[in-house]
Motif scaffolding. Structure first.
Motif, PDB file in Angstrom:
ATOM      1  N   THR A 162      -2.861   0.581   4.693  1.00  0.00           N
ATOM      2  CA  THR A 162      -2.276   0.307   3.313  1.00  0.00           C
ATOM      3  C   THR A 162      -3.220  -0.060   2.325  1.00  0.00           C
ATOM      4  N   THR A 163      -4.317  -0.893   2.753  1.00  0.00           N
ATOM      5  CA  THR A 163      -5.195  -1.399   1.912  1.00  0.00           C
ATOM      6  C   THR A 163      -6.084  -0.247   1.501  1.00  0.00           C
ATOM      7  N   ASN A 164      -6.166   0.664   2.354  1.00  0.00           N
ATOM      8  CA  ASN A 164      -7.276   2.048   2.053  1.00  0.00           C
ATOM      9  C   ASN A 164      -6.611   2.714   1.066  1.00  0.00           C
ATOM     10  N   PHE A 165      -5.235   3.003   1.147  1.00  0.00           N
ATOM     11  CA  PHE A 165      -4.372   3.643   0.607  1.00  0.00           C
ATOM     12  C   PHE A 165      -4.251   3.214  -1.159  1.00  0.00           C
ATOM     13  N   ILE A 166      -4.291   2.001  -0.856  1.00  0.00           N
ATOM     14  CA  ILE A 166      -4.041   1.184  -2.335  1.00  0.00           C
ATOM     15  C   ILE A 166      -5.459   1.250  -3.222  1.00  0.00           C
ATOM     16  N   LEU A 167      -6.536   1.020  -2.502  1.00  0.00           N
ATOM     17  CA  LEU A 167      -8.031   1.249  -3.160  1.00  0.00           C
ATOM     18  C   LEU A 167      -8.273   2.509  -3.370  1.00  0.00           C
ATOM     19  N   ASP A 168      -7.732   3.305  -2.723  1.00  0.00           N
ATOM     20  CA  ASP A 168      -8.060   4.999  -3.197  1.00  0.00           C
ATOM     21  C   ASP A 168      -7.289   5.279  -4.144  1.00  0.00           C
ATOM     22  N   LEU A 169      -6.017   4.850  -4.329  1.00  0.00           N
ATOM     23  CA  LEU A 169      -5.120   5.116  -5.465  1.00  0.00           C
ATOM     24  C   LEU A 169      -5.826   4.416  -6.855  1.00  0.00           C
ATOM     25  N   MET A 170      -6.172   3.344  -6.585  1.00  0.00           N
ATOM     26  CA  MET A 170      -6.754   2.519  -7.810  1.00  0.00           C
ATOM     27  C   MET A 170      -8.222   3.432  -8.449  1.00  0.00           C
ATOM     28  N   GLU A 171      -8.839   3.970  -7.219  1.00  0.00           N
ATOM     29  CA  GLU A 171     -10.093   4.565  -7.642  1.00  0.00           C
ATOM     30  C   GLU A 171      -9.689   5.918  -8.273  1.00  0.00           C
ATOM     31  N   THR A 172      -8.719   6.813  -7.645  1.00  0.00           N
ATOM     32  CA  THR A 172      -8.495   8.047  -8.036  1.00  0.00           C
ATOM     33  C   THR A 172      -7.717   8.123  -9.213  1.00  0.00           C
ATOM     34  N   THR A 173      -6.779   7.443  -9.413  1.00  0.00           N
ATOM     35  CA  THR A 173      -5.649   7.450 -10.542  1.00  0.00           C
ATOM     36  C   THR A 173      -5.667   6.198 -11.394  1.00  0.00           C
ATOM     37  N   GLY A 174      -6.393   5.233 -11.082  1.00  0.00           N
ATOM     38  CA  GLY A 174      -6.537   4.037 -12.146  1.00  0.00           C
ATOM     39  C   GLY A 174      -5.077   3.106 -11.921  1.00  0.00           C
ATOM     40  N   GLU A 175      -4.307   3.346 -10.825  1.00  0.00           N
ATOM     41  CA  GLU A 175      -3.091   2.806 -10.599  1.00  0.00           C
ATOM     42  C   GLU A 175      -3.497   1.383 -10.436  1.00  0.00           C
ATOM     43  N   SER A 176      -2.394   0.349 -10.798  1.00  0.00           N
ATOM     44  CA  SER A 176      -2.848  -1.083 -10.676  1.00  0.00           C
ATOM     45  C   SER A 176      -2.486  -1.346  -8.998  1.00  0.00           C
ATOM     46  N   LEU A 177      -3.368  -2.258  -8.542  1.00  0.00           N
ATOM     47  CA  LEU A 177      -2.929  -2.915  -7.069  1.00  0.00           C
ATOM     48  C   LEU A 177      -1.431  -3.047  -6.792  1.00  0.00           C
ATOM     49  N   GLU A 178      -0.661  -3.629  -7.780  1.00  0.00           N
ATOM     50  CA  GLU A 178       0.551  -4.105  -7.676  1.00  0.00           C
ATOM     51  C   GLU A 178       1.544  -2.515  -7.446  1.00  0.00           C
ATOM     52  N   SER A 179       1.134  -1.608  -8.314  1.00  0.00           N
ATOM     53  CA  SER A 179       1.884  -0.426  -8.139  1.00  0.00           C
ATOM     54  C   SER A 179       1.507   0.372  -6.952  1.00  0.00           C
ATOM     55  N   ALA A 180       0.128   0.446  -6.685  1.00  0.00           N
ATOM     56  CA  ALA A 180      -0.006   1.086  -5.562  1.00  0.00           C
ATOM     57  C   ALA A 180       0.485   0.517  -4.286  1.00  0.00           C
ATOM     58  N   LEU A 181       0.689  -0.943  -4.229  1.00  0.00           N
ATOM     59  CA  LEU A 181       1.183  -1.439  -2.876  1.00  0.00           C
ATOM     60  C   LEU A 181       2.514  -1.125  -3.085  1.00  0.00           C
ATOM     61  N   ALA A 182       3.329  -1.023  -4.051  1.00  0.00           N
ATOM     62  CA  ALA A 182       4.827  -0.515  -3.969  1.00  0.00           C
ATOM     63  C   ALA A 182       4.979   0.956  -3.463  1.00  0.00           C
ATOM     64  N   THR A 183       3.883   1.828  -3.681  1.00  0.00           N
ATOM     65  CA  THR A 183       4.047   3.190  -3.306  1.00  0.00           C
ATOM     66  C   THR A 183       3.772   3.201  -1.681  1.00  0.00           C
ATOM     67  N   ALA A 184       2.667   2.206  -1.342  1.00  0.00           N
ATOM     68  CA  ALA A 184       2.044   2.293  -0.172  1.00  0.00           C
ATOM     69  C   ALA A 184       3.504   1.728   0.858  1.00  0.00           C
ATOM     70  N   THR A 185       4.301   0.755   0.391  1.00  0.00           N
ATOM     71  CA  THR A 185       5.468   0.340   1.176  1.00  0.00           C
ATOM     72  C   THR A 185       6.732   1.361   1.030  1.00  0.00           C
ATOM     73  N   ALA A 186       6.796   2.127   0.178  1.00  0.00           N
ATOM     74  CA  ALA A 186       7.938   3.123   0.019  1.00  0.00           C
ATOM     75  C   ALA A 186       7.402   4.123   0.941  1.00  0.00           C
ATOM     76  N   LEU A 187       6.177   4.344   1.167  1.00  0.00           N
ATOM     77  CA  LEU A 187       6.002   5.381   2.381  1.00  0.00           C
ATOM     78  C   LEU A 187       5.715   4.737   3.691  1.00  0.00           C
ATOM     79  N   GLY A 188       5.976   3.527   3.788  1.00  0.00           N
ATOM     80  CA  GLY A 188       6.161   3.003   5.299  1.00  0.00           C
ATOM     81  C   GLY A 188       4.833   2.718   5.586  1.00  0.00           C
ATOM     82  N   TYR A 189       3.813   2.540   5.051  1.00  0.00           N
ATOM     83  CA  TYR A 189       2.514   1.986   5.896  1.00  0.00           C
ATOM     84  C   TYR A 189       2.207   0.578   5.798  1.00  0.00           C
ATOM     85  N   ALA A 190       3.015  -0.165   4.917  1.00  0.00           N
ATOM     86  CA  ALA A 190       2.665  -1.596   4.852  1.00  0.00           C
ATOM     87  C   ALA A 190       3.552  -2.351   6.046  1.00  0.00           C
TER      88      ALA A 190
END
Ligand code: NDP
Ligand code: HSE
Length: 445
Positions: A162-190
């Motif tokens: 989950t955290t790797n997914f979030i940090l990767d999304l912040m790095e590659t798309t500039g998405e915020s931590l909160e928004s990346a976490l919502a995506t990770a949760t929806a994908l069932g990783y968290a």
């Protein structure tokens, strides 16, 4: 032809992982039996609610809410309920009734591992847990068996998807931590409570398990230093990228010598770290996991793949099932956990590493010399300094108030945690420092 009797398999849990284990076992049972040398009969699946929806079709006659009766009829019990209780009691019940146990439960192993391993040793049973760290990635058996003849010096692991997914999304798309976490949760990783992921608890549990195995020493969960990623900012991610790093949440298990006392021991820690973009761990994207391991004779090894997911994790569970069945066929007691080294588990203050510190400072003559003095007064050697005009509140770019402040990016040589903490405290108190913008450890150089 399989001559050994059918082994009776009890499955506790029919959720994300359990449902996949049941399906694969029913579908591929004959092949797995041939590999194991014994028939593998799934005698039941214990769940909380028989009517709950499942990700695979588990035959209705197998589902039960009576876990205890199932356990007492089994040769091998697979625990995929999760959490501490009733999982702990069920595993003890299984062991004490003579069954081998397979679990993916990192929280339970990190918290009550020694009690469970002792119970298994008392009766000659064996506890298998390949799925507890890194999902599908084989890492427990390599540490336990393949590297049993070597000396592991250090492990750097990305062990939370989950955290790797979030940090990767912040790095590659500039998405915020909160928004990346919502995506990770929806994908069932968290995890059900994503605090376990974000604040590093899940990674700390896995670090305790890896360190115990790698160093033949019980490493209690309480001794694992833990920092999560909740305070990592997009500005830090951007600064890291410009300096040739990516930010990863690392689980680091290593042999250390305390710089003050000279005591030799081991340490386990979880925190965000700057990893050079050329390091193999920097290329671990999305929810994948990887464990980079340095061994005395083998050199560097890396284990990489899916760290979570129902069917992926089921692969590791079924590998354990075949191993457990083979052991039944061969006979004899289980192999106890190797904790004979019993090395001192040292706190984070015994660790030395490199750091990158970003400061917003007053832009006037003499400031650089004053700051260099703070580092040297505290015994921290500066390796590199880069200066740009601006407040340092954002990425290292010029800002409107560039006339009065500058940003300093300071890389250090290896320093102790204690020396670094004293340096940061002195910088915060300094008249020429407007703010300490970021302090990150640098790993993998
Ligand atoms: P789920 O929450 O999806 O499933 C848990 C299952 O356990 C459910 O079927 C639930 O029943 C059952 N259960 C819960 N409490 C009880 C109880 N008291 N008695 C009987 N059954 C009970 O968990 P996962 O499958 O995701 O995880 C299982 C284990 O695997 C955990 O230890 C987890 O940490 C570990 N793991 C999971 C990974 C993953 O990607 N999901 C990866 C690596 C490890 P019901 O369905 O009726 O509610
Ligand atoms: N929440 C965990 C992760 C699941 O993100 O890695 C696998 O342990």
């Amino acid at each position: 032809m399989i001559e050994y009797r059918n082994l009776r398999i009890a499955l506790l849990g029919g959720g994300s992982v359990g449902a996949q284990v049941a399906e694969l076992l029913l579908k591929n049972g004959d092949e797995l039996a041939s590999r194991a040398g014994a028939g593998l009969e799934l005698i039941g699946v214990a769940v909380r609610d028989i009517a709950a929806p499942r990700t695979t079709d588990i035959p209705a006659h197998l589902l039960t809410t009576d876990a205890t009766s199932l356990i007492l009829s089994a040769d091998i019990v697979i625990e995929l309920i999760g959490g501490l209780e009733p999982a702990r009691s069920y595993i003890l019940q299984a062991i004490n009734s003579g069954a081998d146990v397979i679990t993916a439960n990192k929280a339970l192993l990190a918290t009550h591992g020694p009690e469970l391993f002792d119970a298994a040793e008392q009766v000659g049973a064996q506890l298998y847990y390949e799925a507890a760290v890194g999902g599908a990635i084989p890492i427990i058996r390599p540490l336990r068996d393949s590297l049993a003849g070597d000396t592991v010096k250090r492990i750097l692991g990305i062990v939370n998807g989950t955290t790797n997914f979030i940090l990767d999304l912040m790095e590659t798309t500039g998405e915020s931590l909160e928004s990346a976490l919502a995506t990770a949760t929806a994908l069932g990783y968290a995890e059900a409570d994503p605090t376990a992921d974000i604040e590093g608890y899940d990674a700390a549990q896995k670090a305790a398990i890896l360190a115990s195995l790698a160093f033949h020493t019980t490493v209690p969960l309480e001794s694992v230093y833990r920092e999560g990623i909740s305070s990592v900012t997009l500005a830090q991610v951007e600064s890291a990228r410009k300096a040739g790093y990516v930010i990863k949440l690392l689980a680091i298990c290593e042999r250390v010598t305390d710089p003050v006392t000279g005591v030799e021991g081991v340490s386990a820690r979880v925190h965000p770290a700057l990893v050079p973009t050329g390091h193999p761990l920097a290329a671990v994207h999305g929810a994948n996991n990887a464990v980079f391991l340095e061994a005395e004779a083998a050199g560097d090894l890396m284990f990489y793949g899916a760290g979570a997911g129902g069917i992926e994790t089921a692969s590791a569970v079924l590998g354990d099932l075949v191993s457990a069945a083979r052991r039944h066929v061969i006979g004899g007691p289980g192999v106890a956990e190797s904790t004979h080294a019993n090395l001192p588990v040292l706190p984070i203050t015994s660790v030395t590493t490199r750091y990158q510190i970003i400061l917003s400072v007053v832009d006037q003559p003499g400031v650089l010399a004053e700051i260099a003095g703070v580092f040297s007064d505290n015994g921290v050697s500066v390796e590199a300094v880069a200066q740009s005009a601006g407040s340092g509140a954002g990425p290292l770019a010029r800002t409107d108030d560039s006339s009065s402040t500058a940003t300093l990016v300071i890389g250090t040589h290896e320093a102790s945690e204690a020396a670094l903490a004293a340096t940061v405290a002195a910088l915060e108190a300094s008249n020429v420092v407007s703010s300490v913008v970021s302090v990150l450890r640098v790993e993998g150089l």
